[in-house]
Motif scaffolding. Structure first.
Motif, PDB file in Angstrom:
ATOM      1  N   VAL A   1       0.676  -1.302  -0.004  1.00  0.00           N
ATOM      2  CA  VAL A   1       0.110  -0.040   0.001  1.00  0.00           C
ATOM      3  C   VAL A   1       0.788   1.155  -0.028  1.00  0.00           C
ATOM      4  CG1 VAL A   1      -1.800   1.389   1.113  1.00  0.00           C
ATOM      5  CG2 VAL A   1      -2.086  -1.212   1.164  1.00  0.00           C
TER       6      VAL A   1
ATOM      7  N   TYR B   1       2.529   1.591  -3.357  1.00  0.00           N
ATOM      8  CA  TYR B   1       1.442   2.148  -4.368  1.00  0.00           C
ATOM      9  C   TYR B   1       1.139   3.382  -4.168  1.00  0.00           C
ATOM     10  CZ  TYR B   1      -3.022   1.868  -6.827  1.00  0.00           C
ATOM     11  OH  TYR B   1      -4.264   1.994  -7.804  1.00  0.00           O
ATOM     12  N   TYR B   2       0.843   3.806  -2.965  1.00  0.00           N
ATOM     13  CA  TYR B   2       0.774   5.340  -2.905  1.00  0.00           C
ATOM     14  C   TYR B   2       1.812   6.325  -3.328  1.00  0.00           C
ATOM     15  CZ  TYR B   2      -4.088   4.266  -2.543  1.00  0.00           C
ATOM     16  OH  TYR B   2      -5.302   3.801  -2.787  1.00  0.00           O
TER      17      TYR B   2
ATOM     18  N   PRO C   1       0.319   7.678  -7.592  1.00  0.00           N
ATOM     19  CA  PRO C   1       0.027   9.095  -7.529  1.00  0.00           C
ATOM     20  C   PRO C   1       1.179   9.722  -8.693  1.00  0.00           C
ATOM     21  CG  PRO C   1      -0.276   8.255  -5.626  1.00  0.00           C
ATOM     22  CD  PRO C   1       0.216   7.145  -6.383  1.00  0.00           C
TER      23      PRO C   1
ATOM     24  N   GLU D   1     -10.160  13.729  -4.539  1.00  0.00           N
ATOM     25  CA  GLU D   1      -9.494  12.630  -4.491  1.00  0.00           C
ATOM     26  C   GLU D   1      -8.255  12.889  -5.558  1.00  0.00           C
ATOM     27  OE1 GLU D   1      -9.004  10.597  -2.121  1.00  0.00           O
ATOM     28  OE2 GLU D   1      -7.505   9.341  -3.108  1.00  0.00           O
TER      29      GLU D   1
ATOM     30  N   ARG E   1      -4.275  13.202  -5.048  1.00  0.00           N
ATOM     31  CA  ARG E   1      -3.248  11.999  -5.771  1.00  0.00           C
ATOM     32  C   ARG E   1      -2.256  12.966  -6.591  1.00  0.00           C
ATOM     33  NH1 ARG E   1      -5.817   6.081  -6.268  1.00  0.00           N
ATOM     34  NH2 ARG E   1      -7.376   6.222  -4.611  1.00  0.00           N
TER      35      ARG E   1
ATOM     36  N   TYR F   1      -7.736   3.362   1.411  1.00  0.00           N
ATOM     37  CA  TYR F   1      -6.758   2.862   0.692  1.00  0.00           C
ATOM     38  C   TYR F   1      -6.573   1.525   1.134  1.00  0.00           C
ATOM     39  CZ  TYR F   1      -5.388   7.762  -0.697  1.00  0.00           C
ATOM     40  OH  TYR F   1      -5.378   9.127  -1.222  1.00  0.00           O
TER      41      TYR F   1
ATOM     42  N   ILE G   1      -1.040  10.889   4.256  1.00  0.00           N
ATOM     43  CA  ILE G   1      -0.560   9.903   3.067  1.00  0.00           C
ATOM     44  C   ILE G   1       0.871   9.759   3.144  1.00  0.00           C
ATOM     45  CG2 ILE G   1      -0.598   9.548   0.706  1.00  0.00           C
ATOM     46  CD1 ILE G   1      -3.308  11.142   0.632  1.00  0.00           C
TER      47      ILE G   1
ATOM     48  N   VAL H   1       2.925   6.412   3.601  1.00  0.00           N
ATOM     49  CA  VAL H   1       4.267   6.240   2.536  1.00  0.00           C
ATOM     50  C   VAL H   1       5.479   5.931   3.099  1.00  0.00           C
ATOM     51  CG1 VAL H   1       5.676   7.415   0.809  1.00  0.00           C
ATOM     52  CG2 VAL H   1       3.174   7.304   0.593  1.00  0.00           C
TER      53      VAL H   1
END
Lengths: 478, 484, 95
Positions: B303, B306-307, B311, B351, B355, B419, C34, C38
C-alpha cells in the motif's frame, strides 16, 4: 580586469524522419495549422507513444560519427511542465540515460589552429508545437503540427571560450548532421536551433561564473552576436558591482538584445521520471556495427581526401566541404570535367558560388548542373575554349541556352588554334602598327599587351591565348 | 433472459431462441427499471445498442458470427468510445465525446458485441468505493446502503444486478477484483501487457490493465478471448499468442498446488470473510488441490509503495487535462495560469487533486530519491516475493478484500482507511501479475470474494481453477433479491 | 514528515491546481497522513536493490518510419473549448 568567456551549446536538430518520433503523423514543414497533429500528438486521453525506429537509427548514426559511446540501454523520461505548445503537460525526452554518451568534435579556427570540444551527450526527444501571438485579438493561437517532431539534442561541454569558437562548433555540427543526412539543417524553418549557456569569469579563475541560457538563436550570425552581447551585459553587471542571475534569456535579433524570460530557480522543477508508457531502448552491438559500415564520409575525411587526392589547398578544400551538397556538386563536376580537380574547384568556388550568391539562389536550384559545368570545364581543358570565353559559355548556360557544347557551337566560340590563321592576323596587325612595334623593340615591354588585345579583338577572343603569346613574341622579336 | 450467463445467451442466440435485438431491449428495459436505484450507468447508449443489435442479428443470420456476436456489454467509462461521451467519472470530461475508439472497444465491436452503455466509476479510476465519481455514488445491489467497491463499481453493480450480462473494467490497484468481490461476481485483471491500453484513459500507466467483470469464470474467459492480444499502438502490449481461454476451463486440477500467504490472513481481516475463504479453500482440497503455506514478506509495504508509484504516474498522466484542446475549461480565464489552475481546480474532484499533489511532491526536486526511487526498489522486492512463491506453487489464494462492502460515506473522511481496503490486491499490480476474484459465499448477507493470483500470462490456469470451483458451487449464481 | 501550508501551496502551483484557501487545512492534513503512510517504506533496507520502473523486463519495440495518419482536424477541434482558423486559442502567452 581581464575576463574569460565560457560557452556551452545545446543544439536541437530536427531529425528528417517521415513520421513523428512517437506517432505516424507527417513531419513536413509548412502545413495548415493542426492538420498534421494526430491524436497522439494532441495528447488525447488514452493515446500512447510508439517509438520511431528511424529516429533511433539517426541518433546512433550521429553518435557513431563523432566516436561517442552508444548506450546499450537508454531510457525515455518525462519532463513535466505546463505550456500551451506542450500538449501532454510533459515532454518525452531522455534524462539519466541518453542514447548517445560522451564524444568529441574538433573545430578549426581562422588562424588554422584546432581545438577539441567535448560533447557531453546527445539525446532523443519530441519537439513542441508553436505559439502565435499576432492576429488572435489579444489571445495566443497554438499550432501543434510541429509537436512530436523528433529532435536530437546535442549538448556540449562548456569548452568554448569565444563567440567565434561557438560559431565554428555550431557550423561543424551543422555540417556533420547534413553529411549524415539526419537533418536538413534548415535554420529558417527551425530544423537546426541552438541555445547557448554563457558565463564570464575573471581570467585564471577556476570556478565558472553564473550562467545565462540564451534561447531562440536561429542563425550562425545571431549566435555570435547574441553571445557577444550577453558577454558584454554580464561584464557590465559584474563591473558595476552587481551579480549575474541564473536565468533564461531570449535573444531578440531585431534589436540585437537579450531579455529575461523566466528565472531558473522559480517554478522549473521538471519532475523527471521514466516514462511508464515506453520501455528501455536496447541497442545491439550488431546494430552499431551496421551503421559503422554504412556511414558516409565525414567532412574532415573528405577535406583530407580533397587535399591529398585532388591536390587542392586547405582553403579551397574547406570551402568545398562546407556543405555536403557543394562537395557532392564539386565531385560530380570533377568527374565530368575529365578529372580537372583544381580547375573544377576554381569554377565551383568562384563562378558558380559567386553567381548563386549574387542571384540569391540555393545550390540545389542552380540552373547549371554539376554535369553541365564539368562538361564545360572539359572544353577548357582540351583547348576548345579559353577560360575567358568559358565565362560567356557559363553565363549562357545559366540563362538556359543549352549545354556548353551547344553554346560553343551555336555562338561559334570555338577557339582558333590554326597557327597559319593566327600568324596571318598577327602579320596584319604588325604592319598596321609600326609605331608600337618600334616601341616594343625599343624595350617597352608593356606594349606587348596591346598586341595581344588587338589579336583577341580580331578573333573575337577565340584565339588560344597561349598560342597568341608565343606567336607574337616570335614575330615581334624577329 | 437476464439470469443467463453469456455462455448461455450465446447458445440462445445461435439457436435463434431470441434475437440480439430482443435481448438488447430486455437489458435496456432492466436498466431503465433498476438503474435509478443503483446509478451504475453514466450513459445508456440505447439507439446505438439497438442498431448494433440489428447488425449482430444480420451477422448471425449470415453465419458470420463469433460466440460474442449479439451479446450486450457495458463498458467502463474509462474506455474511449467514438462519438459517445467518455467521462472517466469526471467533470473534467463531462463534455468529452471521444473522436476515436479504444483498442478494447474496437475489438469488441469487431466481434459484434452490443454496447449497452458506459458505466459509472471513481473519478479517473481513483477510488475504492465509487464515491469519487462526479456522477454520484453507485449502490451495491446486495445492500443499497453499501458501496459496490471501485473503481469499476458501476460495471460490477450492473453485472451483479443483471442489468448487463457482462462488463469491462480496469484494475490499477484492485479496481476490477475489489468491486467484483464486493458485488459477488467474477472479475479478472490479466497480466500487464495482455490487453492493449490504447484508448483506455490512463491513471497509472505501469499498473493499469483492463479485464472482464462477469457472472462466471467461463464468461470471463469468453470475453478475455476477445479483449486480449497484441497491439502495435501500445508499446507495453506483449507480443504473445492468445490461447483459447475457454478450451482449458475443464482441465483437471487434481494435484494443484495452492499457495496460502500468511500475510493475507493477519490483523485486519474480517472474521466472516476469513471463514468464507477457509470454506472455499476446503472446497479446493476436495477437488484434489494441495494447500501450501507461503510467505510474501514485503506485502505489507504494497500500500505505501503503491501510493507513491500510482500518484507519481497519475500526476503526469493527468497534466494533459488543461482546458486547451478538450474537456472542461473554466469561465473567463484571466490569463494562462488562471486557465490552467481553475480548469484543473474546478474540473478535478478532491481525491484526484490529492493524488496529483502527492505524486507531484514525490517526484519533486529533493524528494525523488526518498519517495519515487525508494518505492521502485520496494516494488522490485514485492515482485521478487511472488517469483519465489511461484517456484513452489501453481496459484496463490486468499481473500480479495479484508471486509465485505462497507457503508456509503463510511470511509470518505479518511483516505487512509479507504486505501487499506485494497491491501490484498495492490501487490499484484505492482508485480504485473494476473489476478481474479470469484464469489465465495457471504458474510452477514454480503458477498465475499476469493482472490486467485497466477504467474505471468497464466490467465488460462486461473480461469480453469476458478471454473472448476464454480462447477461445484453456486455462489456465482446468486442474484440479489431485488433484482431477480 | 508533515507538510506546512506553504508546501501545499507550492505543490498545488507545481501541479497547476487552484485550491480554495479554506480547503488548504484539509489537504494539509490528508496529504500529511498519506506521506506518513508512505514513509512505512523506510522500514526496509533497499541499498542494493535495483529500482523497478516497469513490470515488464523487456525492451522498447520500434515502429517503422511510415506516415499513415490523415488529417482529422475537424473531428479533433469539434471537441475543443476554443479554436479559430484551425488554431487552439489560449489567453495571451507572454514569453
Amino acid at each position: 580586469m581581464e575576463w574569460e568567456t565560457v560557452i556551452g551549446l545545446e543544439i536541437h536538430t530536427q531529425l528528417s524522419t517521415k513520421s513523428k518520433i512517437f506517432s505516424a503523423a507527417s513531419t513536413a514543414y509548412g502545413a495548415e495549422p493542426n492538420t498534421q497533429a494526430c491524436a497522439v500528438d494532441l495528447g488525447l486521453p488514452g493515446v500512447l507513444p510508439v517509438l520511431n525506429a528511424e529516429a533511433v537509427r539517426m541518433a546512433v548514426k550521429f553518435g557513431v560519427a563523432i566516436g561517442a559511446h552508444i548506450a546499450p540501454r537508454s531510457v525515455f523520461a518525462r519532463k513535466n511542465y505546463f505550456y500551451p505548445d506542450l500538449p501532454k503537460g510533459y515532454q518525452i525526452s531522455q534524462y539519466e540515460l541518453p542514447i548517445v554518451g560522451e564524444g568529441q568534435i574538433t573545430i578549426e579556427l581562422e588562424d588554422g589552429s584546432k581545438k577539441v570540444i567535448g560533447v557531453t551527450r546527445a539525446h532523443l526527444e519530441e519537439d513542441a508545437g508553436k505559439s502565435l501571438h499576432e492576429n488572435f485579438h489579444g489571445m495566443t493561437g497554438i499550432d501543434l503540427n510541429r509537436a512530436g517532431t523528433p529532435l536530437l539534442e546535442i549538448v556540449s561541454e562548456p569548452d568554448m571560450r569565444s563567440a567565434v569558437e561557438a560559431v565554428a562548433y555550431m557550423k561543424k555540427i551543422h555540417s556533420i548532421v547534413k553529411y549524415l543526412e539526419i537533418c536538413d539543417g534548415n535554420m529558417q524553418e527551425g530544423s537546426f536551433r541552438c541555445d547557448a549557456n554563457v558565463s564570464v569569469r575573471p581570467k585564471g579563475q577556476k570556478e565558472y561564473g553564473t550562467r545565462a541560457e540564451l534561447k531562440n538563436i536561429n542563425s550562425f550570425r545571431f549566435v555570435e552576436r547574441a553571445i557577444n552581447h550577453e558577454v558584454e551585459r554580464q561584464i557590465d553587471i559584474i563591473e558595476s558591482g552587481g551579480k549575474v542571475a541564473q536565468e533564461t534569456r531570449l535573444y531578440d535579433s531585431d534589436n540585437n538584445t537579450t531579455r529575461s524570460m523566466r528565472s531558473k530557480e522559480e517554478a522549473m522543477d521538471y519532475r523527471y521520471f521514466p516514462d511508464p508508457d515506453l520501455l528501455p531502448v536496447d541497442i545491439e552491438p550488431s546494430f552499431i556495427d551496421d551503421i559503422k559500415q554504412t556511414l558516409p564520409e565525414m567532412p574532415d575525411d573528405k577535406k583530407n581526401r580533397f587535399i591529398s587526392d585532388f591536390g587542392l589547398n586547405a582553403n579551397d578544400a574547406d570551402t568545398l566541404i562546407a556543405s555536403k551538397e557543394l562537395a557532392d556538386y564539386y565531385e560530380t563536376t570533377v568527374k565530368f570535367s575529365g578529372n580537372e580537380t583544381r580547375l573544377s574547384a576554381n569554377w565551383v568556388i568562384v563562378e558558380l558560388s559567386g553567381t548563386l550568391n549574387k542571384e540569391g539562389i540555393e545550390l540545389n536550384a542552380s540552373p547549371v548542373s554539376a554535369q553541365m559545368l564539368g562538361d564545360m570545364i572539359k572544353r577548357i581543358a582540351d583547348d576548345t575554349i579559353s577560360g575567358k570565353i568559358a565565362k560567356q559559355v557559363f553565363e549562357a548556360m545559366w540563362n538556359g541556352q543549352g549545354s556548353a557544347d551547344e553554346i560553343i557551337q551555336s555562338k561559334g566560340l570555338k577557339q582558333v588554334t590554326d597557327t597559319g590563321a593566327i600568324e596571318k592576323i598577327i602579320d596584319d596587325i604588325i604592319s598596321a602598327n609600326p609605331q608600337q612595334v618600334e616601341q616594343f623593340r625599343g624595350g617597352k615591354d608593356k606594349v606587348f599587351g596591346f598586341f595581344v588585345g588587338q589579336v583577341m579583338k580580331q578573333t573575337q577572343g577565340k584565339a588560344n591565348p597561349k598560342q597568341v603569346n608565343e606567336l607574337l613574341r616570335k614575330k615581334l622579336s624577329s | 433472459m437476464h439470469n443467463k450467463t453469456i455462455a448461455e445467451l450465446s447458445a440462445g442466440l445461435k439457436d435463434k431462441q431470441f434475437s440480439s435485438e430482443e435481448l438488447t431491449r430486455a437489458f435496456i428495459e432492466r436498466a431503465k427499471q433498476f438503474d435509478p436505484k443503483l446509478n451504475s450507468f453514466i450513459t445508456l447508449t440505447e439507439d446505438l445498442a439497438l442498431e448494433q443489435a440489428r447488425q449482430a442479428d444480420q451477422r448471425i443470420q449470415a453465419g458470420d458470427n463469433t460466440p460474442l456476436t449479439g451479446i450486450p456489454i457495458a463498458q467502463k467509462d474509462i474506455f474511449c468510445t467514438k462519438d459517445v461521451k467518455t467521462s472517466c467519472g469526471s467533470k473534467m470530461l463531462d463534455n468529452f465525446y471521444s473522436p476515436y475508439d479504444a483498442a478494447v472497444v474496437e475489438q469488441l465491436n469487431n466481434t459484434g458485441m452490443v454496447l449497452l452503455g458506459k458505466t459509472n466509476m471513481d473519478e479517473f479510476a481513483m477510488g475504492s468505493s465509487n464515491e469519487t465519481s462526479f456522477y454520484g455514488p453507485v449502490k451495491n445491489p446486495w445492500d443499497l446502503n453499501t458501496v459496490p467497491g471501485g473503481s469499476s463499481g458501476g460495471s460490477a453493480a450492473a453485472v451483479a444486478a443483471r442489468i448487463a450480462p457482462i462488463a469491462t473494467g480496469t484494475d490499477t490497484g484492485g479496481s476490477i477484483r475489489q468491486p467484483a468481490a464486493l458485488c459477488g461476481i467474477t472479475g479478472m485483471k490479466p497480466t500487464y501487457g495482455r490487453v492493449s491500453r490504447y484508448g483506455m484513459i490512463a491513471f497509472a500507466s505501469s499498473l493499469d490493465q483492463a479485464g472482464p467483470l462477469a457472472q462466471s469464470a467461463e464468461d470471463a474467459a469468453m470475453l478475455l478471448n476477445a479483449m486480449a492480444g497484441f497491439d502495435t499502438r501500445d508499446s507495453t502490449s506483449t507480443e504473445l499468442a492468445v490461447p483459447d481461454y475457454q478450451s482449458t476451463l475443464n482441465a483437471d486440477i487434481n494435484g494443484l498446488k495452492i499457495g496460502i500467504p500468511k500475510e493475507y490472513f493477519g490483523d485486519g481481516l474480517d472474521a466472516g470473510v476469513q471463514s468464507a475463504i477457509e470454506e472455499a479453500l476446503k472446497e479446493y482440497e476436495k477437488l484434489g488441490a494441495q494447500l501450501v503455506d507461503i510467505e510474501l514478506p514485503n506485502s505489507a509495504l504494497s500500500v505505501p509503495t503503491y501510493y507513491v508509484v500510482a500518484p507519481a504516474e497519475c500526476s503526469s498522466n493527468l497534466s494533459r487535462f488543461d482546458g486547451v484542446r478538450f474537456g472542461y475549461r473554466c469561465e473567463n480565464p484571466l490569463d494562462l495560469e488562471d486557465l490552467y489552475k481553475r480548469s484543473r481546480g474546478e474540473g478535478f474532484g478532491p481525491e484526484v487533486k490529492r493524488r496529483i499533489m502527492i505524486g507531484a511532491y514525490a517526484l519533486s526536486a529533493g524528494y525523488y530519491d526518498a519517495y519515487y526511487i525508494k518505492a521502485q526498489k520496494i516494488r522490485r522486492l514485492i515482485s521478487e516475493d511472488f517469483k519465489e512463491a511461484f517456484k513452489k506453487v501453481d496459484v496463490i489464494m486468499g481473500p480479495t478484500t479484508p471486509t465485505t462492502a462497507f457503508n456509503i460515506g463510511e470511509k470518505t473522511d479518511d483516505p487512509i482507511t479507504m486505501y487499506l481496503s485494497d491491501v490484498y490486491t495492490i501487490a499484484v499490480n505492482l508485480a504485473g501479475l494476473p489476478g481474479m476474484s470469484i464469489p465465495a459465499g457471504f458474510s452477514e448477507n454480503k458477498p465475499v470474494g476469493l482472490q486467485l493470483i497466477g504467474n505471468y500470462f497464466e490467465e488460462a490456469k486461473l480461469l480453469n481453477v476458478a471454473h472448476q470451483y464454480q462447477l461445484n458451487t453456486d455462489w456465482h449464481r446468486q442474484i440479489p433479491g431485488e433484482f431477480k | 514528515m508533515s507538510l506546512q501550508k506553504e508546501d501545499v501551496e507550492k505543490i498545488a502551483h507545481l501541479a497547476q491546481l487552484s485550491i480554495n484557501e479554506e480547503d488548504i487545512p484539509g489537504y494539509l492534513e490528508e496529504l500529511s497522513k498519506i506521506l506518513h503512510l508512505v514513509e512505512q517504506m523506510n522500514a526496509v533496507n533497499t541499498d542494493n536493490v535495483e529500482p523497478m520502473a516497469h513490470p515488464q523486463d523487456s525492451s522498447q519495440r520500434l515502429r517503422e518510419d511510415k506516415e499513415t495518419e490523415i488529417n482529422q482536424r475537424d473531428a479533433f477541434q469539434k471537441i475543443a473549448p476554443q479554436v479559430e482558423r484551425g488554431f487552439y486559442l489560449v489567453p495571451r502567452v507572454i514569453e
